[in-house]
Design a protein around this motif. Structure first.
Motif, PDB file in Angstrom:
ATOM      1  N   ILE A 187      35.240  61.724  59.920  1.00 44.15           N
ATOM      2  CA  ILE A 187      35.813  61.304  61.194  1.00 44.15           C
ATOM      3  C   ILE A 187      35.955  59.785  61.200  1.00 44.15           C
ATOM      4  N   GLY A 188      36.817  59.300  62.097  1.00 45.90           N
ATOM      5  CA  GLY A 188      37.033  57.871  62.233  1.00 45.90           C
ATOM      6  C   GLY A 188      36.541  57.378  63.584  1.00 45.90           C
ATOM      7  N   LEU A 189      36.563  56.067  63.762  1.00 45.15           N
ATOM      8  CA  LEU A 189      36.161  55.481  65.031  1.00 45.15           C
ATOM      9  C   LEU A 189      36.736  54.077  65.119  1.00 45.15           C
ATOM     10  N   GLY A 190      37.584  53.871  66.129  1.00 45.37           N
ATOM     11  CA  GLY A 190      38.205  52.575  66.318  1.00 45.37           C
ATOM     12  C   GLY A 190      37.474  51.736  67.357  1.00 45.37           C
ATOM     13  N   LYS A 191      38.023  50.553  67.611  1.00 46.44           N
ATOM     14  CA  LYS A 191      37.538  49.561  68.580  1.00 46.44           C
ATOM     15  C   LYS A 191      36.385  48.741  68.004  1.00 46.44           C
ATOM     16  N   ALA A 192      36.025  47.678  68.746  1.00 45.62           N
ATOM     17  CA  ALA A 192      34.989  46.759  68.272  1.00 45.62           C
ATOM     18  C   ALA A 192      33.632  47.459  68.199  1.00 45.62           C
ATOM     19  N   PHE A 193      32.868  47.136  67.172  1.00 49.26           N
ATOM     20  CA  PHE A 193      31.581  47.783  66.932  1.00 49.26           C
ATOM     21  C   PHE A 193      30.684  47.748  68.170  1.00 49.26           C
ATOM     22  N   LEU A 194      30.578  46.602  68.819  1.00 50.82           N
ATOM     23  CA  LEU A 194      29.661  46.476  69.953  1.00 50.82           C
ATOM     24  C   LEU A 194      30.192  47.138  71.215  1.00 50.82           C
ATOM     25  N   ASP A 195      31.463  47.541  71.206  1.00 53.36           N
ATOM     26  CA  ASP A 195      32.031  48.287  72.337  1.00 53.36           C
ATOM     27  C   ASP A 195      31.927  49.802  72.136  1.00 53.36           C
ATOM     28  N   GLN A 196      31.558  50.220  70.937  1.00 57.57           N
ATOM     29  CA  GLN A 196      31.502  51.650  70.632  1.00 57.57           C
ATOM     30  C   GLN A 196      30.209  52.257  71.159  1.00 57.57           C
ATOM     31  N   ASP A 197      30.290  53.530  71.505  1.00 55.00           N
ATOM     32  CA  ASP A 197      29.104  54.289  71.896  1.00 55.00           C
ATOM     33  C   ASP A 197      28.271  54.575  70.645  1.00 55.00           C
ATOM     34  N   PHE A 198      26.985  54.283  70.687  1.00 49.44           N
ATOM     35  CA  PHE A 198      26.201  54.424  69.459  1.00 49.44           C
ATOM     36  C   PHE A 198      26.102  55.874  68.999  1.00 49.44           C
ATOM     37  N   GLN A 199      26.143  56.814  69.912  1.00 52.04           N
ATOM     38  CA  GLN A 199      26.092  58.222  69.504  1.00 52.04           C
ATOM     39  C   GLN A 199      27.310  58.591  68.655  1.00 52.04           C
ATOM     40  N   ARG A 200      28.460  57.985  68.972  1.00 51.94           N
ATOM     41  CA  ARG A 200      29.660  58.225  68.156  1.00 51.94           C
ATOM     42  C   ARG A 200      29.528  57.541  66.795  1.00 51.94           C
ATOM     43  N   ILE A 201      28.923  56.358  66.789  1.00 50.70           N
ATOM     44  CA  ILE A 201      28.670  55.667  65.517  1.00 50.70           C
ATOM     45  C   ILE A 201      27.748  56.513  64.635  1.00 50.70           C
ATOM     46  N   ARG A 202      26.679  57.004  65.231  1.00 48.15           N
ATOM     47  CA  ARG A 202      25.713  57.813  64.488  1.00 48.15           C
ATOM     48  C   ARG A 202      26.367  59.090  63.954  1.00 48.15           C
ATOM     49  N   ARG A 203      27.226  59.686  64.771  1.00 44.88           N
ATOM     50  CA  ARG A 203      27.895  60.915  64.339  1.00 44.88           C
ATOM     51  C   ARG A 203      28.818  60.649  63.153  1.00 44.88           C
ATOM     52  N   LEU A 204      29.492  59.503  63.176  1.00 51.16           N
ATOM     53  CA  LEU A 204      30.357  59.156  62.045  1.00 51.16           C
ATOM     54  C   LEU A 204      29.540  59.043  60.761  1.00 51.16           C
ATOM     55  N   VAL A 205      28.429  58.324  60.826  1.00 51.59           N
ATOM     56  CA  VAL A 205      27.581  58.158  59.641  1.00 51.59           C
ATOM     57  C   VAL A 205      27.035  59.509  59.169  1.00 51.59           C
ATOM     58  N   ASP A 206      26.600  60.333  60.114  1.00 51.32           N
ATOM     59  CA  ASP A 206      26.051  61.650  59.755  1.00 51.32           C
ATOM     60  C   ASP A 206      27.110  62.566  59.149  1.00 51.32           C
ATOM     61  N   THR A 207      28.345  62.467  59.649  1.00 47.74           N
ATOM     62  CA  THR A 207      29.422  63.311  59.126  1.00 47.74           C
ATOM     63  C   THR A 207      29.925  62.801  57.791  1.00 47.74           C
ATOM     64  N   ASN A 208      30.310  61.528  57.767  1.00 45.55           N
ATOM     65  CA  ASN A 208      30.971  60.989  56.582  1.00 45.55           C
ATOM     66  C   ASN A 208      30.012  60.792  55.407  1.00 45.55           C
ATOM     67  N   ILE A 209      28.779  60.422  55.706  1.00 48.43           N
ATOM     68  CA  ILE A 209      27.843  60.088  54.626  1.00 48.43           C
ATOM     69  C   ILE A 209      26.742  61.137  54.467  1.00 48.43           C
ATOM     70  N   THR A 210      25.888  61.280  55.476  1.00 45.23           N
ATOM     71  CA  THR A 210      24.687  62.111  55.307  1.00 45.23           C
ATOM     72  C   THR A 210      25.023  63.567  55.008  1.00 45.23           C
ATOM     73  N   GLY A 211      25.880  64.159  55.815  1.00 42.15           N
ATOM     74  CA  GLY A 211      26.247  65.557  55.603  1.00 42.15           C
ATOM     75  C   GLY A 211      26.964  65.767  54.281  1.00 42.15           C
ATOM     76  N   THR A 212      27.839  64.822  53.926  1.00 35.30           N
ATOM     77  CA  THR A 212      28.569  64.911  52.658  1.00 35.30           C
ATOM     78  C   THR A 212      27.609  64.839  51.476  1.00 35.30           C
ATOM     79  N   LEU A 213      26.663  63.900  51.538  1.00 33.22           N
ATOM     80  CA  LEU A 213      25.685  63.775  50.457  1.00 33.22           C
ATOM     81  C   LEU A 213      24.834  65.037  50.317  1.00 33.22           C
ATOM     82  N   TYR A 214      24.400  65.569  51.437  1.00 33.48           N
ATOM     83  CA  TYR A 214      23.532  66.751  51.396  1.00 33.48           C
ATOM     84  C   TYR A 214      24.278  67.942  50.782  1.00 33.48           C
TER      85      TYR A 214
END
Length: 260
Positions: free
Chosen positions: A88-115
């Protein structure tokens, strides 16, 4: 025991993932396809018209439970090709983003893929047979101002794929990284980037991108960057200072840069 080879494709409900699944079906693979949305069922119905067995699974691959559910669906059948495309992707400035969406991106793109790759790849190595295709991105070459976490996640995947390939060099398991540029999919709408230049300009065709990636995987190539423009962009990125790249990326991804 089934005669056909089995391909496991994630993020296969739409876009590049669906097109990768079509390539696999057209090449005679049976399919297990997964995504975190109900549209995976209509994707399966479309794929069944191409022949072969298609099993669809709705699962949240950002979680270990979702990946476990997918592996349980595979059961004891060997996976001949793993096309790890969920992201998944996520636009806009980092500090304007909802952290739950940031965490979901990392979990989807990286953690889940690695597992998933860790689980399926172990079995491939045990058999000494299998192909892995990881959907990275040319975004991984550029510090992504206003897409900071997304670009960083793709830099991680691009790097990881080359490292894993080297570790498996003496085996018959191949790892290929597909590195597309901006592609005509639901990605930019879902990432809330339709007010940006990159979100509204002309993009690459998802089928052509997927076919290039699938063919590279089947040939055992290390990586493929799709499209001449993208190849040129990555070459330039390799010799351009990161500070300059980040400034250039702002012009593409900052909210309000869409052409009126």
């Amino acid at each position: 025991m089934p005669d056909k080879q089995l391909a496991l494709v994630t993020g296969a409900s739409t876009g590049i993932g669906l097109e990768l699944a079509k390539c696999a079906a057209g090449s005679g693979f049976d399919l297990i396809i997964a995504a975190d949305e109900a549209a995976i069922e209509s994707a399966a119905a479309e794929l069944r018209t191409l022949g072969g067995s298609v099993q669809a699974l709705q699962a949240d691959l950002a979680t270990t439970e979702g990946v476990d559910k997918l592996c349980a669906a595979v059961g004891s059948r060997p996976v001949d090709a793993l096309l790890a495309n969920a992201g998944i992707g996520l636009g806009k400035a980092f500090l304007d983003q909802d952290f739950q969406r940031i965490r979901r991106l990392v979990d989807t793109n990286i953690t889940g893929t690695l597992y998933l790759i860790h689980r399926v790849g172990k079995e491939m190595l045990q058999r000494n047979s299998g192909r892995v295709l990881i959907t990275g991105s040319i975004a991984g070459f550029t510090p992504g101002s206003f897409q900071a976490v997304y670009n960083a996640s793709k830099a991680f995947l691009d790097s990881f794929s080359f490292a894993l390939r080297e570790e498996l060099r003496d085996s018959a398991v191949t790892v290929t990284c597909l590195m597309p540029g901006a592609t005509e999919t639901e990605f930019f709408r879902r990432a809330d980037m339709m007010d940006t230049k990159v979100g509204t300009e002309k993009k690459d065709d998802a089928h052509e991108v997927a076919k290039a990636g699938f063919d590279a995987m089947m040939s055992g190539e290390s990586d493929v960057v799709t499209g001449m423009k993208n190849k040129l962009q990555t070459t330039i990125a390799n010799v351009t200072p990161n500070e300059v790249l980040a400034k250039q990326h702002r012009k593409m991804a900052e909210p309000g840069t869409a052409k009126s």
